[in-house]
Design a protein around this motif. Structure first.
Motif, PDB file in Angstrom:
ATOM      1  N   ASP A  93       1.073 -43.512 -35.884  1.00 43.32           N
ATOM      2  CA  ASP A  93       0.854 -42.565 -36.988  1.00 43.32           C
ATOM      3  C   ASP A  93       0.251 -43.254 -38.202  1.00 43.32           C
ATOM      4  O   ASP A  93      -0.474 -42.632 -38.976  1.00 43.32           O
ATOM      5  N   GLY A  94       0.558 -44.535 -38.381  1.00 46.36           N
ATOM      6  CA  GLY A  94       0.092 -45.259 -39.555  1.00 46.36           C
ATOM      7  C   GLY A  94      -1.230 -45.978 -39.379  1.00 46.36           C
ATOM      8  O   GLY A  94      -1.703 -46.644 -40.300  1.00 46.36           O
ATOM      9  N   ALA A 158       4.404 -43.665 -19.940  1.00 40.03           N
ATOM     10  CA  ALA A 158       4.210 -42.550 -20.866  1.00 40.03           C
ATOM     11  C   ALA A 158       3.007 -42.850 -21.742  1.00 40.03           C
ATOM     12  O   ALA A 158       2.751 -43.999 -22.093  1.00 40.03           O
ATOM     13  N   GLY A 159       2.291 -41.812 -22.083  1.00 30.92           N
ATOM     14  CA  GLY A 159       1.132 -41.961 -22.946  1.00 30.92           C
ATOM     15  C   GLY A 159       1.398 -41.398 -24.325  1.00 30.92           C
ATOM     16  O   GLY A 159       2.082 -40.390 -24.476  1.00 30.92           O
ATOM     17  N   VAL A 160       0.870 -42.082 -25.312  1.00 31.11           N
ATOM     18  CA  VAL A 160       0.881 -41.572 -26.675  1.00 31.11           C
ATOM     19  C   VAL A 160      -0.561 -41.172 -26.965  1.00 31.11           C
ATOM     20  O   VAL A 160      -1.468 -42.000 -26.904  1.00 31.11           O
ATOM     21  N   VAL A 161      -0.779 -39.897 -27.217  1.00 30.35           N
ATOM     22  CA  VAL A 161      -2.118 -39.377 -27.461  1.00 30.35           C
ATOM     23  C   VAL A 161      -2.410 -39.496 -28.948  1.00 30.35           C
ATOM     24  O   VAL A 161      -1.694 -38.929 -29.779  1.00 30.35           O
ATOM     25  N   VAL A 162      -3.459 -40.251 -29.263  1.00 29.57           N
ATOM     26  CA  VAL A 162      -3.852 -40.493 -30.641  1.00 29.57           C
ATOM     27  C   VAL A 162      -5.168 -39.755 -30.886  1.00 29.57           C
ATOM     28  O   VAL A 162      -6.172 -40.044 -30.240  1.00 29.57           O
ATOM     29  N   THR A 175      -9.888 -48.405 -35.814  1.00 22.78           N
ATOM     30  CA  THR A 175      -8.716 -47.831 -35.174  1.00 22.78           C
ATOM     31  C   THR A 175      -8.321 -48.618 -33.932  1.00 22.78           C
ATOM     32  O   THR A 175      -7.156 -48.960 -33.740  1.00 22.78           O
ATOM     33  N   VAL A 176      -9.293 -48.906 -33.088  1.00 18.92           N
ATOM     34  CA  VAL A 176      -9.000 -49.647 -31.857  1.00 18.92           C
ATOM     35  C   VAL A 176      -8.449 -51.025 -32.178  1.00 18.92           C
ATOM     36  O   VAL A 176      -7.466 -51.470 -31.568  1.00 18.92           O
ATOM     37  N   HIS A 177      -9.021 -51.705 -33.150  1.00 22.89           N
ATOM     38  CA  HIS A 177      -8.522 -53.034 -33.527  1.00 22.89           C
ATOM     39  C   HIS A 177      -7.090 -52.942 -34.064  1.00 22.89           C
ATOM     40  O   HIS A 177      -6.244 -53.786 -33.768  1.00 22.89           O
ATOM     41  N   ALA A 178      -6.789 -51.883 -34.853  1.00 29.42           N
ATOM     42  CA  ALA A 178      -5.437 -51.711 -35.388  1.00 29.42           C
ATOM     43  C   ALA A 178      -4.449 -51.420 -34.269  1.00 29.42           C
ATOM     44  O   ALA A 178      -3.321 -51.937 -34.291  1.00 29.42           O
ATOM     45  N   VAL A 179      -4.858 -50.625 -33.283  1.00 30.50           N
ATOM     46  CA  VAL A 179      -3.976 -50.328 -32.142  1.00 30.50           C
ATOM     47  C   VAL A 179      -3.711 -51.605 -31.345  1.00 30.50           C
ATOM     48  O   VAL A 179      -2.564 -51.881 -30.975  1.00 30.50           O
TER      49      VAL A 179
END
Length: 182
Positions: A93-94, A158-162, A175-179
């Protein structure tokens, strides 16, 4: 030797210029996603962005957690796995450029005609499991919209849909780098 008719200083200058341009090109990040395919300022990307804004949707990224990779759980429906899933969900979320996040914890579980519940409720710093979460999880595993979307068919992942806000290459890359840094 040098081919007849080629001026050595000119050839060296051209070689240095080519190497300099190559060095500059290597530092410029390439486009990703739709911008790479259509071009960052193309009418197609502009129309897609307008559509996604109008319907409050975006490009989705799926972050998967599995009990296959750890000895801490056998299936996602165990307290440790659900706690980890909640912490992952909250952390995602962040992340920059995120419009919304959903997971098995807040996906609707159909419990009756026109009645849905979730495995957990949102709290200020995470999730609190419903008192009857084991029964809800058992019901959810039997529902096609839940199993195969936010939960693997075997219940071990389980998947977390972002959902991302922007289609811009820089925003998607950030975003990808932060994930990956989580």
């Amino acid at each position: 030797g040098v081919a007849a008719g080629v001026d050595v200083p000119v050839a060296l200058a051209i070689g240095v210029a080519v190497l300099a341009l190559y060095g500059l090109a290597a530092r410029v990040p390439s486009e990703v996603g739709y911008a790479a395919y259509f071009g960052p300022r193309s009418p197609e990307v502009a129309r897609l962005e307008a559509f996604l804004d109008e319907f409050e949707s975006g490009v989705h990224l799926l972050v998967v957690f599995g009990c296959r990779e750890t000895a801490r759980c056998q299936v996602i429906g165990e307290p440790w796995a659900l706690d980890f899933l909640g912490r992952l969900h909250t952390a995602l979320d962040g992340v920059p450029n995120v419009r919304r996040v959903s997971s098995a914890l807040d996906a609707p579980v159909v419990v009756g005609p026109l009645d849905t519940r979730t495995l957990a409720t949102r709290e200020t710093d995470g999730f609190a499991l419903a008192a009857d979460w084991p029964a809800l999880f058992a019901i959810a595993r039997g529902q096609r919209a839940f199993r195969g979307t936010v939960l693997a068919a075997d219940g071990r992942s389980a998947g977390v849909v972002v959902e991302l806000q922007s289609l811009a290459s820089g925003a998607q890359r950030e975003t990808v780098h932060a994930v990956l840094a989580l």
